[in-house]
Design a protein around this motif. Structure first.
Motif, PDB file in Angstrom:
ATOM      1  N   GLN A   1       0.805  -1.225   0.000  1.00  0.00           N
ATOM      2  CA  GLN A   1       0.000   0.000   0.000  1.00  0.00           C
ATOM      3  C   GLN A   1       0.839   1.276   0.000  1.00  0.00           C
ATOM      4  OE1 GLN A   1      -3.145   0.065   2.926  1.00  0.00           O
ATOM      5  NE2 GLN A   1      -3.545  -2.119   2.718  1.00  0.00           N
ATOM      6  N   MET A   2       2.126   1.163   0.266  1.00  0.00           N
ATOM      7  CA  MET A   2       2.969   2.361   0.332  1.00  0.00           C
ATOM      8  C   MET A   2       2.970   3.138  -0.976  1.00  0.00           C
ATOM      9  SD  MET A   2       6.073   3.920  -0.445  1.00  0.00           S
ATOM     10  CE  MET A   2       7.357   2.735  -0.841  1.00  0.00           C
ATOM     11  N   PHE A   3       2.914   2.447  -2.095  1.00  0.00           N
ATOM     12  CA  PHE A   3       2.964   3.107  -3.397  1.00  0.00           C
ATOM     13  C   PHE A   3       1.818   4.106  -3.543  1.00  0.00           C
ATOM     14  CE2 PHE A   3       2.553   3.381  -8.036  1.00  0.00           C
ATOM     15  CZ  PHE A   3       3.868   3.488  -8.436  1.00  0.00           C
ATOM     16  N   GLU A   4       0.624   3.676  -3.162  1.00  0.00           N
ATOM     17  CA  GLU A   4      -0.553   4.545  -3.271  1.00  0.00           C
ATOM     18  C   GLU A   4      -0.627   5.572  -2.143  1.00  0.00           C
ATOM     19  OE1 GLU A   4      -2.905   4.793  -5.548  1.00  0.00           O
ATOM     20  OE2 GLU A   4      -2.116   3.199  -6.857  1.00  0.00           O
ATOM     21  N   LYS A   5      -0.290   5.142  -0.932  1.00  0.00           N
ATOM     22  CA  LYS A   5      -0.521   5.994   0.231  1.00  0.00           C
ATOM     23  C   LYS A   5       0.603   6.980   0.520  1.00  0.00           C
ATOM     24  CE  LYS A   5      -3.652   2.873   2.678  1.00  0.00           C
ATOM     25  NZ  LYS A   5      -3.910   2.145   3.947  1.00  0.00           N
ATOM     26  N   ALA A   6       1.820   6.671   0.096  1.00  0.00           N
ATOM     27  CA  ALA A   6       2.955   7.548   0.386  1.00  0.00           C
ATOM     28  C   ALA A   6       3.648   8.048  -0.880  1.00  0.00           C
ATOM     29  CB  ALA A   6       3.968   6.826   1.276  1.00  0.00           C
ATOM     30  N   PHE A   7       3.961   7.130  -1.798  1.00  0.00           N
ATOM     31  CA  PHE A   7       4.779   7.507  -2.944  1.00  0.00           C
ATOM     32  C   PHE A   7       4.038   8.420  -3.923  1.00  0.00           C
ATOM     33  CE2 PHE A   7       6.623   6.399  -7.210  1.00  0.00           C
ATOM     34  CZ  PHE A   7       7.824   7.085  -7.023  1.00  0.00           C
ATOM     35  N   LYS A   8       2.848   8.042  -4.338  1.00  0.00           N
ATOM     36  CA  LYS A   8       2.114   8.856  -5.313  1.00  0.00           C
ATOM     37  C   LYS A   8       1.773  10.244  -4.769  1.00  0.00           C
ATOM     38  CE  LYS A   8      -0.896   6.921  -8.056  1.00  0.00           C
ATOM     39  NZ  LYS A   8      -2.019   6.084  -8.568  1.00  0.00           N
ATOM     40  N   PRO A   9       1.316  10.357  -3.512  1.00  0.00           N
ATOM     41  CA  PRO A   9       1.115  11.710  -2.965  1.00  0.00           C
ATOM     42  C   PRO A   9       2.411  12.521  -2.905  1.00  0.00           C
ATOM     43  CG  PRO A   9      -0.089  10.117  -1.658  1.00  0.00           C
ATOM     44  CD  PRO A   9       0.779   9.327  -2.604  1.00  0.00           C
ATOM     45  N   PHE A  10       3.513  11.868  -2.573  1.00  0.00           N
ATOM     46  CA  PHE A  10       4.804  12.555  -2.525  1.00  0.00           C
ATOM     47  C   PHE A  10       5.173  13.095  -3.904  1.00  0.00           C
ATOM     48  CE2 PHE A  10       9.414  12.031  -3.310  1.00  0.00           C
ATOM     49  CZ  PHE A  10       9.910  12.986  -2.452  1.00  0.00           C
ATOM     50  N   ILE A  11       5.026  12.270  -4.936  1.00  0.00           N
ATOM     51  CA  ILE A  11       5.356  12.690  -6.297  1.00  0.00           C
ATOM     52  C   ILE A  11       4.439  13.832  -6.748  1.00  0.00           C
ATOM     53  CG2 ILE A  11       5.314  11.961  -8.721  1.00  0.00           C
ATOM     54  CD1 ILE A  11       7.755  11.004  -7.189  1.00  0.00           C
ATOM     55  N   ALA A  12       3.163  13.752  -6.393  1.00  0.00           N
ATOM     56  CA  ALA A  12       2.195  14.771  -6.816  1.00  0.00           C
ATOM     57  C   ALA A  12       2.487  16.131  -6.208  1.00  0.00           C
ATOM     58  CB  ALA A  12       0.785  14.320  -6.438  1.00  0.00           C
ATOM     59  N   GLU A  13       3.060  16.133  -5.007  1.00  0.00           N
ATOM     60  CA  GLU A  13       3.275  17.395  -4.285  1.00  0.00           C
ATOM     61  C   GLU A  13       4.655  17.987  -4.520  1.00  0.00           C
ATOM     62  OE1 GLU A  13       2.573  16.576  -0.201  1.00  0.00           O
ATOM     63  OE2 GLU A  13       0.445  16.117  -0.476  1.00  0.00           O
ATOM     64  N   LYS A  14       5.570  17.214  -5.083  1.00  0.00           N
ATOM     65  CA  LYS A  14       6.947  17.668  -5.218  1.00  0.00           C
ATOM     66  C   LYS A  14       7.298  17.947  -6.680  1.00  0.00           C
ATOM     67  CE  LYS A  14       8.006  17.230  -0.860  1.00  0.00           C
ATOM     68  NZ  LYS A  14       8.415  18.378  -0.020  1.00  0.00           N
ATOM     69  N   THR A  15       8.113  18.972  -6.873  1.00  0.00           N
ATOM     70  CA  THR A  15       8.701  19.229  -8.178  1.00  0.00           C
ATOM     71  C   THR A  15      10.119  18.678  -8.128  1.00  0.00           C
ATOM     72  OG1 THR A  15       7.391  21.238  -8.446  1.00  0.00           O
ATOM     73  CG2 THR A  15       9.318  20.980  -9.871  1.00  0.00           C
ATOM     74  N   LEU A  16      10.320  17.528  -8.714  1.00  0.00           N
ATOM     75  CA  LEU A  16      11.589  16.830  -8.609  1.00  0.00           C
ATOM     76  C   LEU A  16      12.332  16.913  -9.940  1.00  0.00           C
ATOM     77  CD1 LEU A  16      10.270  13.652  -6.770  1.00  0.00           C
ATOM     78  CD2 LEU A  16      11.198  15.720  -5.755  1.00  0.00           C
ATOM     79  N   THR A  17      13.535  17.412  -9.900  1.00  0.00           N
ATOM     80  CA  THR A  17      14.303  17.561 -11.137  1.00  0.00           C
ATOM     81  C   THR A  17      15.647  16.859 -11.095  1.00  0.00           C
ATOM     82  OG1 THR A  17      15.237  19.635 -10.319  1.00  0.00           O
ATOM     83  CG2 THR A  17      13.237  19.783 -11.668  1.00  0.00           C
ATOM     84  N   SER A  18      16.174  16.587  -9.922  1.00  0.00           N
ATOM     85  CA  SER A  18      17.477  15.934  -9.845  1.00  0.00           C
ATOM     86  C   SER A  18      17.558  15.113  -8.574  1.00  0.00           C
ATOM     87  CB  SER A  18      18.602  16.972  -9.860  1.00  0.00           C
ATOM     88  OG  SER A  18      19.857  16.333  -9.790  1.00  0.00           O
ATOM     89  N   ILE A  19      17.126  13.873  -8.655  1.00  0.00           N
ATOM     90  CA  ILE A  19      17.156  12.994  -7.497  1.00  0.00           C
ATOM     91  C   ILE A  19      17.707  11.636  -7.911  1.00  0.00           C
ATOM     92  CG2 ILE A  19      15.286  14.103  -6.215  1.00  0.00           C
ATOM     93  CD1 ILE A  19      13.382  12.080  -7.291  1.00  0.00           C
ATOM     94  N   ARG A  20      18.297  10.936  -6.964  1.00  0.00           N
ATOM     95  CA  ARG A  20      18.928   9.645  -7.275  1.00  0.00           C
ATOM     96  C   ARG A  20      17.893   8.591  -7.610  1.00  0.00           C
ATOM     97  NH1 ARG A  20      20.949   4.827  -5.178  1.00  0.00           N
ATOM     98  NH2 ARG A  20      19.551   4.968  -3.409  1.00  0.00           N
ATOM     99  N   ASP A  21      16.861   8.514  -6.810  1.00  0.00           N
ATOM    100  CA  ASP A  21      15.799   7.537  -7.034  1.00  0.00           C
ATOM    101  C   ASP A  21      14.537   8.051  -6.359  1.00  0.00           C
ATOM    102  OD1 ASP A  21      15.028   4.559  -7.713  1.00  0.00           O
ATOM    103  OD2 ASP A  21      14.277   4.976  -5.699  1.00  0.00           O
TER     104      ASP A  21
END
Length: 252
Positions: free
Chosen positions: A54-74
């Motif tokens: 459930q982490m993908f839906e509950k933590a990862f997708k909200p994190f990606i939606a809220e962040k502007t990520l341009t240079s990260i390792r993973d």
């Protein structure tokens, strides 16, 4: 002491799709080589943190939606770092030190043997060659990587790191043994062969009946080469993370 902190961590991390289990530093140090010892007192309280399906839906997708990520390792690693940082800021009663599964020492060895930590915490059973009776591979196979299996999720989970509470000593914490859920010798052989020789087809994850698996979207994400995941997420960046088989992970 451990029970209260465990309850707080579950309340904080549980809704995000993480699972945490307590252990003493001494339990871990007792089963790893001295070069991997964590430099804390034996009774120091720590928790291994797993990501459930459930982490993908509950933590990862909200994190990606809220962040502007341009240079990260993973992206997944950055997601876990983000939530661990928020947790530490929110829990000011104690000092918390986090060791992530991807962190390396200067000699390029992992800072934490994550699968061993999961095993001593009772979170997941770390299956290795020594768990198989009468080595069926003989001299043909000198080394087989071990893999953790969760009693509820099988191989559909990952070990994300360890949270250490240096100022908390708990002499009364009792060790909980992991569930030996791959119960037959034949199944253990199948597990190690699938993980070592055909890990990319993911069949090792279903070595037992599981309660929950990764969603199709999550499977697609982890099946995508790391360098192409930014495009899949609609991000720009350079994904240098390497999702090859590793002895520190319980799965992606």
């Amino acid at each position: 002491m451990a029970a209260g902190i465990h309850q707080w961590l579950n309340k904080w991390l549980g809704p995000l799709g993480f699972q945490c289990d307590p252990f003493k530093i001494g339990w871990y140090n007792a089963v790893v080589q001295p070069s991997f010892h964590l430099q804390y007192q034996d009774d120091t309280l720590a928790f291994v943190v797993l990501s459930t399906p459930q982490m993908f839906e509950k933590a990862f997708k909200p994190f990606i939606a809220e962040k502007t990520l341009t240079s990260i390792r993973d992206p997944i690693d950055e997601c876990v770092v983000h939530y661990f940082s928020l947790l530490k800021n929110d829990f000011s009663d104690h000092r918390i030190e986090a060791i992530h599964d991807f962190e390396m020492l200067p000699n390029r060895k992992p800072k934490i043997l994550a699968q061993t930590a999961a095993h001593v915490a009772g979170a997941a059973y770390y299956y290795q060659m020594k768990d198989v009776q009468q080595n069926p591979w003989g001299e043909k196979v000198r080394k087989m990587y071990g893999v953790c299996i969760h009693p509820r999720y099988g191989g559909w989970f990952a070990i994300r790191g360890v949270l250490i509470f240096p100022d908390v000593q708990d002499q009364d914490l009792e060790q909980r043994l992991p569930v030996d859920c791959v119960s037959t010798n034949e199944k253990k052989i199948q597990l190690l062969e699938r993980f070592n020789f055909n890990w990319q087809d993911w069949t090792y994850r279903d070595i037992i009946d599981v309660e929950e698996r990764y969603s199709e979207e999550q499977k697609q994400y982890f099946a995508t080469p790391p360098a192409e995941r930014f495009k899949l997420l609609g991000l720009k960046g350079d994904a240098s993370g390497d999702d090859q088989q590793t002895t520190t992970h319980g799965g992606f």
